[in-house]
Scaffold this motif. Structure first.
Motif, PDB file in Angstrom:
ATOM      1  N   ASP A   1      50.546  25.568  -2.383  1.00  0.00           N
ATOM      2  CA  ASP A   1      50.302  24.569  -3.473  1.00  0.00           C
ATOM      3  C   ASP A   1      51.814  24.137  -4.069  1.00  0.00           C
ATOM      4  O   ASP A   1      51.955  22.858  -4.495  1.00  0.00           O
ATOM      5  CB  ASP A   1      49.318  25.133  -4.492  1.00  0.00           C
ATOM      6  CG  ASP A   1      47.818  25.282  -4.204  1.00  0.00           C
ATOM      7  OD1 ASP A   1      47.516  24.826  -3.208  1.00  0.00           O
ATOM      8  OD2 ASP A   1      47.172  26.057  -4.846  1.00  0.00           O
ATOM      9  N   GLU A   2      52.536  25.092  -4.177  1.00  0.00           N
ATOM     10  CA  GLU A   2      53.745  24.691  -4.746  1.00  0.00           C
ATOM     11  C   GLU A   2      54.510  23.714  -3.773  1.00  0.00           C
ATOM     12  O   GLU A   2      55.168  22.739  -4.371  1.00  0.00           O
ATOM     13  CB  GLU A   2      54.741  25.736  -4.836  1.00  0.00           C
ATOM     14  CG  GLU A   2      54.373  26.711  -5.978  1.00  0.00           C
ATOM     15  CD  GLU A   2      54.982  26.145  -7.341  1.00  0.00           C
ATOM     16  OE1 GLU A   2      55.475  25.192  -7.548  1.00  0.00           O
ATOM     17  OE2 GLU A   2      54.519  26.728  -8.598  1.00  0.00           O
TER      18      GLU A   2
ATOM     19  N   ALA B   1      53.199  21.630  -1.698  1.00  0.00           N
ATOM     20  CA  ALA B   1      52.455  20.541  -1.731  1.00  0.00           C
ATOM     21  C   ALA B   1      52.960  19.591  -3.031  1.00  0.00           C
ATOM     22  O   ALA B   1      53.182  18.171  -3.108  1.00  0.00           O
ATOM     23  CB  ALA B   1      50.761  20.535  -1.957  1.00  0.00           C
ATOM     24  N   SER B   2      53.159  20.272  -4.280  1.00  0.00           N
ATOM     25  CA  SER B   2      53.701  19.668  -5.330  1.00  0.00           C
ATOM     26  C   SER B   2      55.079  19.009  -5.302  1.00  0.00           C
ATOM     27  O   SER B   2      55.413  18.150  -5.629  1.00  0.00           O
ATOM     28  CB  SER B   2      53.665  20.496  -6.535  1.00  0.00           C
ATOM     29  OG  SER B   2      52.253  20.988  -6.791  1.00  0.00           O
ATOM     30  N   LEU B   3      56.079  19.989  -4.738  1.00  0.00           N
ATOM     31  CA  LEU B   3      57.267  19.413  -4.321  1.00  0.00           C
ATOM     32  C   LEU B   3      57.363  18.422  -3.304  1.00  0.00           C
ATOM     33  O   LEU B   3      58.236  17.478  -3.506  1.00  0.00           O
ATOM     34  CB  LEU B   3      58.097  20.747  -3.625  1.00  0.00           C
ATOM     35  CG  LEU B   3      58.272  21.845  -4.785  1.00  0.00           C
ATOM     36  CD1 LEU B   3      59.079  23.102  -3.934  1.00  0.00           C
ATOM     37  CD2 LEU B   3      59.408  21.449  -5.757  1.00  0.00           C
TER      38      LEU B   3
ATOM     39  N   SER C   1      55.212  16.076  -2.865  1.00  0.00           N
ATOM     40  CA  SER C   1      54.574  14.817  -3.668  1.00  0.00           C
ATOM     41  C   SER C   1      55.626  14.370  -4.539  1.00  0.00           C
ATOM     42  O   SER C   1      55.701  12.859  -4.728  1.00  0.00           O
ATOM     43  CB  SER C   1      53.124  15.324  -4.255  1.00  0.00           C
ATOM     44  OG  SER C   1      52.188  15.609  -3.507  1.00  0.00           O
ATOM     45  N   ALA C   2      56.509  15.152  -5.012  1.00  0.00           N
ATOM     46  CA  ALA C   2      57.428  14.863  -6.142  1.00  0.00           C
ATOM     47  C   ALA C   2      58.720  14.228  -5.383  1.00  0.00           C
ATOM     48  O   ALA C   2      59.764  13.847  -5.990  1.00  0.00           O
ATOM     49  CB  ALA C   2      57.962  15.867  -7.034  1.00  0.00           C
TER      50      ALA C   2
END
Length: 243
Positions: free
Chosen positions: A233-234, A236-238, A240-241
């Motif tokens: 999940d982390e 995926a967040s990175l 996307s950012a």
């Protein structure tokens, strides 16, 4: 922990993000985490490379050749790899990461050379004149072609030791590096770029990956396990950012 083999959803981008993420956050109670994987075609530039005047041209030439350009967290110079390569990312979270920095290069160069010797290669530790991403602890075959390179990142959280082993299809690696090094203005002798297959016909990346996992399991003394859902999940967040 030796991570189970898993192609990350974000491909080369996630590959570059994972090591630093594990270094900064860890995963559960594991203080030592090793990933041994066969990557998608990747052109791994260092931050120093990205500041060179010819970087944009080099990145474009790598993309045109089918290699995804990324900025890797470790130092050194541009390296390229693909599904015929094996990449090892070794993370250790420790209070004094600078201690034993050179010893780690020596230790893992010997471990990798021993694995290659097991395949019948004359594996030698040492830099070849004109090699790509040159280093004192590169590994070559019989003093002719480089097939292994390593780099290390040190942070306040620990160390990340990354290694690339070229197993097959040295032609595409040679072609992409020759063009990109010319674009970025680095000296390179293309004749020093090789793979295990050049000297050991029929060897596969899967075989070398299995041998390395066995060697690391014995060296680290850790069991196998998956990436946690939290780390995925982390990532995926990175991604996307745009980190």
């Amino acid at each position: 922990m030796i991570l189970d083999d898993l192609a990350l959803p974000g491909g080369p981008v996630d590959d570059a993000l994972l090591g630093p993420l594990l270094l900064s956050q860890g995963m559960g109670g594991a203080q030592e985490i090793v990933r041994v994987h066969r990557p998608e075609p990747t052109a791994a530039f260092s931050r120093r490379d990205s500041r060179r005047p010819g970087f944009d041209r080099a990145a474009d030439s790598c993309s045109a050749a089918g290699f995804v350009p990324i900025i890797r967290p470790q130092g050194g110079k541009l390296a390229a790899y693909h599904r015929g390569s094996v990449v090892i990312d070794h993370v250790v979270r420790v209070a004094d990461p600078t201690s034993g920095l050179k010893v780690r290069f020596e230790r893992f160069a010997r471990l990798h050379a021993d694995v290659l010797t097991g395949f019948g290669l004359d594996a030698r530790i040492g830099e070849l004149p004109g090699e790509y991403c040159p280093g004192e602890f590169s590994i070559n075959v019989a003093g002719t072609t480089k097939i292994v390179g390593s780099a290390q990142r040190i942070t306040r959280d620990g160390w990340l030791f990354s290694t690339i082993i070229q197993v097959s299809d040295s032609v595409s690696i040679r072609d992409v590096l020759t063009a990109a090094y010319a674009d970025i203005g680095y000296d390179l002798d293309p004749a020093t770029i090789g793979s295990m297959e050049d000297q050991c016909p029929g060897v596969t990346a899967q075989q070398v990956q299995a041998a390395l996992i066995e060697a690391y399991s014995a060296d680290v003394g850790a069991g196998r396990g998956p990436l946690s859902v939290q780390i995925l999940d982390e990532l995926a967040s990175l991604r996307s950012a745009g980190r």
